[in-house]
Design a protein around this motif. Structure first.
Motif, PDB file in Angstrom:
ATOM      1  N   LEU A  36      80.356  37.863 -30.092  1.00 64.17           N
ATOM      2  CA  LEU A  36      78.925  37.985 -29.778  1.00 64.17           C
ATOM      3  C   LEU A  36      78.318  39.304 -30.235  1.00 64.17           C
ATOM      4  N   LEU A  37      78.895  40.401 -29.769  1.00 63.32           N
ATOM      5  CA  LEU A  37      78.261  41.700 -29.961  1.00 63.32           C
ATOM      6  C   LEU A  37      78.164  42.106 -31.435  1.00 63.32           C
ATOM      7  N   LEU A  38      79.258  42.064 -32.166  1.00 66.28           N
ATOM      8  CA  LEU A  38      79.224  42.476 -33.565  1.00 66.28           C
ATOM      9  C   LEU A  38      78.340  41.566 -34.416  1.00 66.28           C
ATOM     10  N   PRO A  39      78.476  40.230 -34.321  1.00 67.17           N
ATOM     11  CA  PRO A  39      77.583  39.391 -35.133  1.00 67.17           C
ATOM     12  C   PRO A  39      76.097  39.605 -34.832  1.00 67.17           C
ATOM     13  N   ARG A  40      75.749  39.771 -33.560  1.00 64.69           N
ATOM     14  CA  ARG A  40      74.335  39.984 -33.217  1.00 64.69           C
ATOM     15  C   ARG A  40      73.872  41.370 -33.655  1.00 64.69           C
ATOM     16  N   LEU A  41      74.754  42.357 -33.553  1.00 62.84           N
ATOM     17  CA  LEU A  41      74.409  43.690 -34.024  1.00 62.84           C
ATOM     18  C   LEU A  41      74.147  43.666 -35.528  1.00 62.84           C
ATOM     19  N   GLN A  42      75.006  42.995 -36.272  1.00 59.36           N
ATOM     20  CA  GLN A  42      74.814  42.889 -37.718  1.00 59.36           C
ATOM     21  C   GLN A  42      73.511  42.167 -38.046  1.00 59.36           C
ATOM     22  N   VAL A  49      65.704  45.278 -36.563  1.00 58.20           N
ATOM     23  CA  VAL A  49      65.118  45.146 -35.229  1.00 58.20           C
ATOM     24  C   VAL A  49      66.148  45.632 -34.195  1.00 58.20           C
ATOM     25  N   LYS A  50      65.751  45.664 -32.953  1.00 59.69           N
ATOM     26  CA  LYS A  50      66.629  46.086 -31.868  1.00 59.69           C
ATOM     27  C   LYS A  50      67.538  44.937 -31.423  1.00 59.69           C
ATOM     28  N   LEU A  51      68.742  45.299 -31.006  1.00 59.92           N
ATOM     29  CA  LEU A  51      69.630  44.379 -30.306  1.00 59.92           C
ATOM     30  C   LEU A  51      69.523  44.714 -28.832  1.00 59.92           C
ATOM     31  N   GLY A  72      84.521  50.005 -29.106  1.00 57.51           N
ATOM     32  CA  GLY A  72      85.264  49.315 -30.152  1.00 57.51           C
ATOM     33  C   GLY A  72      84.443  49.047 -31.403  1.00 57.51           C
ATOM     34  N   LEU A  73      83.140  48.983 -31.267  1.00 65.18           N
ATOM     35  CA  LEU A  73      82.292  48.818 -32.457  1.00 65.18           C
ATOM     36  C   LEU A  73      82.501  49.980 -33.424  1.00 65.18           C
ATOM     37  N   ILE A  74      82.659  51.176 -32.879  1.00 63.69           N
ATOM     38  CA  ILE A  74      82.873  52.364 -33.700  1.00 63.69           C
ATOM     39  C   ILE A  74      84.352  52.494 -34.061  1.00 63.69           C
TER      40      ILE A  74
END
Length: 116
Positions: A36-42, A49-51, A72-74
């Protein structure tokens, strides 16, 4: 009109997210980050735009879940801290969740990219 990309953790993932990886259960930080997090961030970064990550409705978060998801994103996904900080908006929902949004900011600040 500002478009945003959103994630509501409680409705799209779990009201009981916990743990770092699969050994800790099905709703762990690694799964949340990767699915969820990485795909939406990308998506948000591509659209410029903002996530918006909404915490309302989750009953509690463990520190290992939050660190693995956001730090973990970093550490693992090579997201630049500046890009993450410029894109991510965490909405705690109610005052009791502010400690989680504060922890997320701290994990992002303290994360270091892993070297392989």
């Amino acid at each position: 009109m500002d478009e945003t990309v959103k994630i509501n953790v409680a409705t799209e993932f779990s009201k009981f997210p916990s743990g770092r990886d699969d050994a800790d259960g099905p709703f762990n930080g690694t799964k949340f980050r990767k699915e969820l997090l990485l795909p939406r961030l990308q998506e948000a970064m591509q659209k410029k735009v903002k996530l918006v990550v909404e915490l309302d409705g989750v009953l509690s978060f463990g520190s290992s879940f939050l660190e693995e998801s956001f730090g973990g994103l970093i550490r693992r996904e090579s997201v630049l801290r500046e890009d993450l900080e410029a894109t991510l908006v965490v909405l705690p929902g109610w005052e009791g969740n502010k400690r989680y949004s504060d922890a997320i900011a701290r994990y992002i600040k303290d994360a270091r990219k892993e070297s392989h």
